[in-house]
Design an enzyme around this catalytic site. Sequence first.
Site, PDB file in Angstrom:
ATOM      1  CG  ASP A  28      -1.695   1.277   1.377  1.00 40.16           C
ATOM      2  OD1 ASP A  28      -1.867   1.977   0.358  1.00 40.16           O
ATOM      3  OD2 ASP A  28      -2.130   1.571   2.498  1.00 40.16           O
ATOM      4  CD  GLU A  80      25.970   1.107   1.830  1.00 41.93           C
ATOM      5  OE1 GLU A  80      25.990   1.623   2.942  1.00 41.93           O
ATOM      6  OE2 GLU A  80      25.267   0.138   1.530  1.00 41.93           O
ATOM      7  CB  CYS A 112      24.607   5.747   5.656  1.00 42.31           C
ATOM      8  SG  CYS A 112      23.515   4.605   4.806  1.00 42.31           S
ATOM      9  NE  ARG A 199       9.162  -2.695  15.060  1.00 45.08           N
ATOM     10  CZ  ARG A 199       8.331  -1.773  14.583  1.00 45.08           C
ATOM     11  NH1 ARG A 199       7.864  -1.866  13.368  1.00 45.08           N
ATOM     12  NH2 ARG A 199       7.970  -0.748  15.323  1.00 45.08           N
ATOM     13  CB  THR A 201      17.773  -0.666  11.208  1.00 44.66           C
ATOM     14  OG1 THR A 201      16.371  -0.534  10.954  1.00 44.66           O
ATOM     15  CG2 THR A 201      18.309  -1.891  10.492  1.00 44.66           C
ATOM     16  CG  HIS A 234      21.891   8.734   7.870  1.00 44.36           C
ATOM     17  ND1 HIS A 234      22.168   8.872   6.528  1.00 44.36           N
ATOM     18  CD2 HIS A 234      21.411   7.478   8.035  1.00 44.36           C
ATOM     19  CE1 HIS A 234      21.879   7.728   5.912  1.00 44.36           C
ATOM     20  NE2 HIS A 234      21.420   6.873   6.805  1.00 44.36           N
ATOM     21  CE  LYS A 239       8.022   6.434  12.419  1.00 45.56           C
ATOM     22  NZ  LYS A 239       7.303   5.181  12.265  1.00 45.56           N
ATOM     23  CG  ASN A 266      19.610   6.431   2.927  1.00 41.40           C
ATOM     24  OD1 ASN A 266      20.530   7.245   2.867  1.00 41.40           O
ATOM     25  ND2 ASN A 266      19.625   5.380   3.723  1.00 41.40           N
ATOM     26  CB  SER A 296      24.421   0.251   9.159  1.00 37.48           C
ATOM     27  OG  SER A 296      23.136   0.802   9.136  1.00 37.48           O
TER      28      SER A 296
END
Lengths: 348, 129
Positions: A28, A80, A112, A199, A201, A234, A239, A266, A296
């Site tokens: 969606d 990367e 990143c 999650r 992350t 970053h 969100k 991103n 990361s």
Amino acid sequence: MIGIIGYGSYLPRYRIKVESIAKEWGSDPESIKRGLKLFEKTVPGLDEDTITIAVQASKYAVKRAGINPEEIGAVYIGSESHPYAVKPSGTVLIEALGIGNDVHVASYEFACKAGTEAMFVAYCLVKANEVKYALAIGADTSQGAPGDALEYSASAGGAAFIMGKENVVAEILFTNSFTSDTPDFWRREHEFYPRHAGRFTGEPAYFKHVVNAGKLLLEKSAMKPEDFDYAVFHMPNGKFPQMAAKKLGFTKEQIETGWIVPWMGNTYSGSSPTGLSAVLDVAKPGDKIFMVSFGSGAGSDGFVFKVTDKIVDVQDKAPKLRDMLDNNKIYLDYGEYAKFREKIILNE
Amino acid sequence: MITPKYVREIPQRYRLEAAKCKNCSYISFPPRLVCPKCKSRSFDTIRLSDEGKILTFTIIRVSSDIFSHQTPYGVAVIETSEGAKLMAMIADTKIEDIAIGKKVKLIFRKIRDEGVSGIHCYGYKAVVI
């Protein structure tokens, strides 16, 4: 005074909308747009990669700095998605810019935040009087596996910054870093796509590092969030940077200018650097900028910048980030996108 | 193995380096040993600007294998602002937007890969502005 003397950014013209990706996977689009605050993302052309993006961003940075490229003594590209596993991307860049051979070159890698790591080292080399100018770039053509949540965000773009001591447009007042062994996102040797811990992350990775680095940077600089005109974090999605800003006490208005992710995606190593570039495009003398990257693995680099009077002399000398983001777009459907990102295996 | 040839051509392909005749100012791109206009052998090395216009063009719909996934694409003869003429692939432009006289910018792009494990070859392309 040590800091940025020239900056430039580059985004490919191609875009894909969230709707086009969601349609292929039965998702969606409205819930993705609402939940991740992502609307569309940049896609590199078939003839674009980290090197070509870095070259274009660096040409704009040289234009703004108004220097002879031969005086650049160090070139570090953080990414990367370096096109070669073995051969530094900067070797191509120094030839394309005419920097010459009397230069230190290396590829940086830290998910990143490879771009901000390059910025830190470039700044330190100038500070140590080892080189007159140092060029740091964060650029990526990031990968997301078909059907993975990353496919909505992984995009392409980059920004370049020339560090020096004369004609500084944004002085670097403070830097710091916060690093730990946190396997939230990785790509093993020979694997085509990265993997992530879902999650995990979020809180244990992104927020832990961004917020801690941010708090330590505020302590080190003895400054408060309200002392800053802009903040850049970053941007893995729309969100997370908003939430990180809130946790640290920054307002939506402070991050708005550098919050380009909903329409860019991103750009990994280019994420916070392109956000910084968007801020420098409109910043006024005296403005203070707070920036925290995230890579990361995991770690965050923090910077405090103070914009100088020279900024107004350079802002119009090269294309601005928002102009590249908003204009001359070519939209792709998912089939074209899959071809552009080489997700379709072709015969030899 | 194309590496030796590729390396020799880097100044032209990456930086648009041309030879300007010291005698008659004719610009050769790529550089030549003898000026085609006055036969002088004395040149200055100059860098062409990244701006030009399309003198003529064609649309490639059936290409050689290495470019087959990029069809259809334009290839144009471009005159730079210095008067030098060069041929370049057109990038980031819809084929219906390619026309004689249109202004272009020369940009740095990947031209091709030497197979799946060989070197990446970079150079200039033109984008219609």
